[in-house]
Enzyme design. Structure first.
Site, PDB file in Angstrom:
ATOM      1  N   SER A  18       0.842  -1.104   0.002  1.00 13.92           N
ATOM      2  CA  SER A  18       0.024  -0.131   0.102  1.00 13.92           C
ATOM      3  C   SER A  18       0.869   1.245   0.105  1.00 13.92           C
ATOM      4  O   SER A  18       0.539   2.421  -0.678  1.00 13.92           O
ATOM      5  CB  SER A  18      -0.996  -0.084   1.196  1.00 13.92           C
ATOM      6  OG  SER A  18      -1.990  -0.996   1.208  1.00 13.92           O
ATOM      7  N   LYS A  67      -9.979  -5.205  10.601  1.00 12.58           N
ATOM      8  CA  LYS A  67     -10.985  -4.583   9.904  1.00 12.58           C
ATOM      9  C   LYS A  67     -12.221  -4.669  10.643  1.00 12.58           C
ATOM     10  O   LYS A  67     -13.088  -3.505  10.842  1.00 12.58           O
ATOM     11  CB  LYS A  67     -11.391  -5.174   8.780  1.00 12.58           C
ATOM     12  CG  LYS A  67     -10.162  -5.110   7.578  1.00 12.58           C
ATOM     13  CD  LYS A  67     -10.477  -6.052   6.159  1.00 12.58           C
ATOM     14  CE  LYS A  67      -9.335  -5.742   5.319  1.00 12.58           C
ATOM     15  NZ  LYS A  67      -9.489  -6.346   4.007  1.00 12.58           N
ATOM     16  N   ASP A  79     -22.760   2.875   4.076  1.00 15.37           N
ATOM     17  CA  ASP A  79     -23.504   2.014   4.058  1.00 15.37           C
ATOM     18  C   ASP A  79     -22.961   0.642   3.709  1.00 15.37           C
ATOM     19  O   ASP A  79     -23.470  -0.654   4.352  1.00 15.37           O
ATOM     20  CB  ASP A  79     -24.718   2.086   2.791  1.00 15.37           C
ATOM     21  CG  ASP A  79     -25.818   3.228   3.115  1.00 15.37           C
ATOM     22  OD1 ASP A  79     -25.732   3.477   4.464  1.00 15.37           O
ATOM     23  OD2 ASP A  79     -26.285   3.672   2.375  1.00 15.37           O
TER      24      ASP A  79
END
EC number: 1.1.1.25
Length: 283
Positions: A18, A67, A79
């Protein structure tokens, strides 16, 4: 002008691509940023994130095994993060963390645009029910798959994921020992970390799961994906795809949330494939 700070949190996280991906995105878009990898064990994550925010952190990616913890500490949720029950992207706004999940969008974009797969009408086997599985399951359903069968070492977690998705007509859980009775699938997704020990026996899956259209996808990349993809090739799956493309695509989604511009992903993906022999061998 001070450089904005971003990071990826995980445990372990030293292997993460990343930082390199976001550095390339920054150069491509002309945005100055500082993006680092921060190793934080689950019990240290909240404190590490607080320190990061105090030091000027504007946004963060979150990988295994954090997570679901990121979901719990988010002051507000998108959402798609709410449905997933897991967060992989945090945005700092008004002194609070907003949680989102770009994993599913990244996977679907990689499969449909980079690999040209039509997911509509496909029967899907999802291996795993943790944060990675939760991140991609809603997006696969939105992409038009016909049925999703969730198999996890812990049946309770598979049941919980199915309940959270709220589509009992399309999503069911099954026991690991029932794999031979499940029939075949057009898409098999490995959302587990079973390949981390590089044990090929970890994926001694029944060949009956495969048909002439099957795409086998590992959400991991590099050495961690080799065992599952070796099984996929031995089972003669039509496609054997690792998680590098998904990683780049979800990173682009996160970058767009933070900076308001979506970078081009193909140059970054191609450069990563070209420079790393392990990534190439896992493709």
């Amino acid at each position: 002008m001070p450089v904005s700070r971003y990071a990826v949190f995980g445990h372990p996280v030293a292997h993460s691509l990343s930082p390199a991906i976001h550095a390339d995105f920054g150069k491509q878009t002309g945005i100055a940023l500082d993006y680092t990898a921060i190793d934080a064990a689950p019990e240290e994550f909240t404190a590490a994130l607080e320190r990061f925010a105090a030091d000027g952190g504007k946004g963060a990616n979150v990988t295994l095994p954090l997570k679901e913890a990121a979901f719990a500490l988010s002051a507000s949720l998108s959402d798609r993060a709410r449905v997933a029950g897991a967060v992989n992207t945090l945005v700092r706004n008004d002194g609070q963390w907003q949680g989102d999940n770009t994993d599913g969008a990244g996977l679907v974009r990689d499969l449909t645009e980079r690999h040209g797969l039509d997911l509509r009408g496909r029967r899907v086997l999802l291996l795993g029910a943790g944060g990675a599985a939760r991140g991609v399951a809603p997006a696969l359903l939105e992409a038009g798959i016909t049925e999703m069968v969730v198999v996890n070492r812990s049946p309770e977690r598979a049941d919980a994921l199915c309940d959270a998705l709220g589509e009992p007509g399309r999503v069911v859980s099954r026991y690991l020992e029932d794999l031979r009775e499940l029939g075949d699938f057009e898409l098999i997704v490995n959302a587990t970390a079973a390949g981390r020990d590089r044990d090929a026996g970890a994926f001694a899956l029944p060949l009956g799961l495969v048909n002439s259209l099957t795409a086998a996808v590992d959400l991991n990349y590099g050495a961690t994906a080799i065992a599952f993809l070796a099984w996929a090739r031995s089972a003669q799956c039509r496609y054997a795809i690792d998680g590098l493309g998904m990683l780049v695509e979800q990173a682009a989604e996160s970058f767009a949330l933070w900076h308001g511009v979506r970078p081009q992903t193909d140059p970054v993906y191609d450069a990563l494939r070209a420079r790393d022999a392990v990534l190439v061998s896992a493709d």
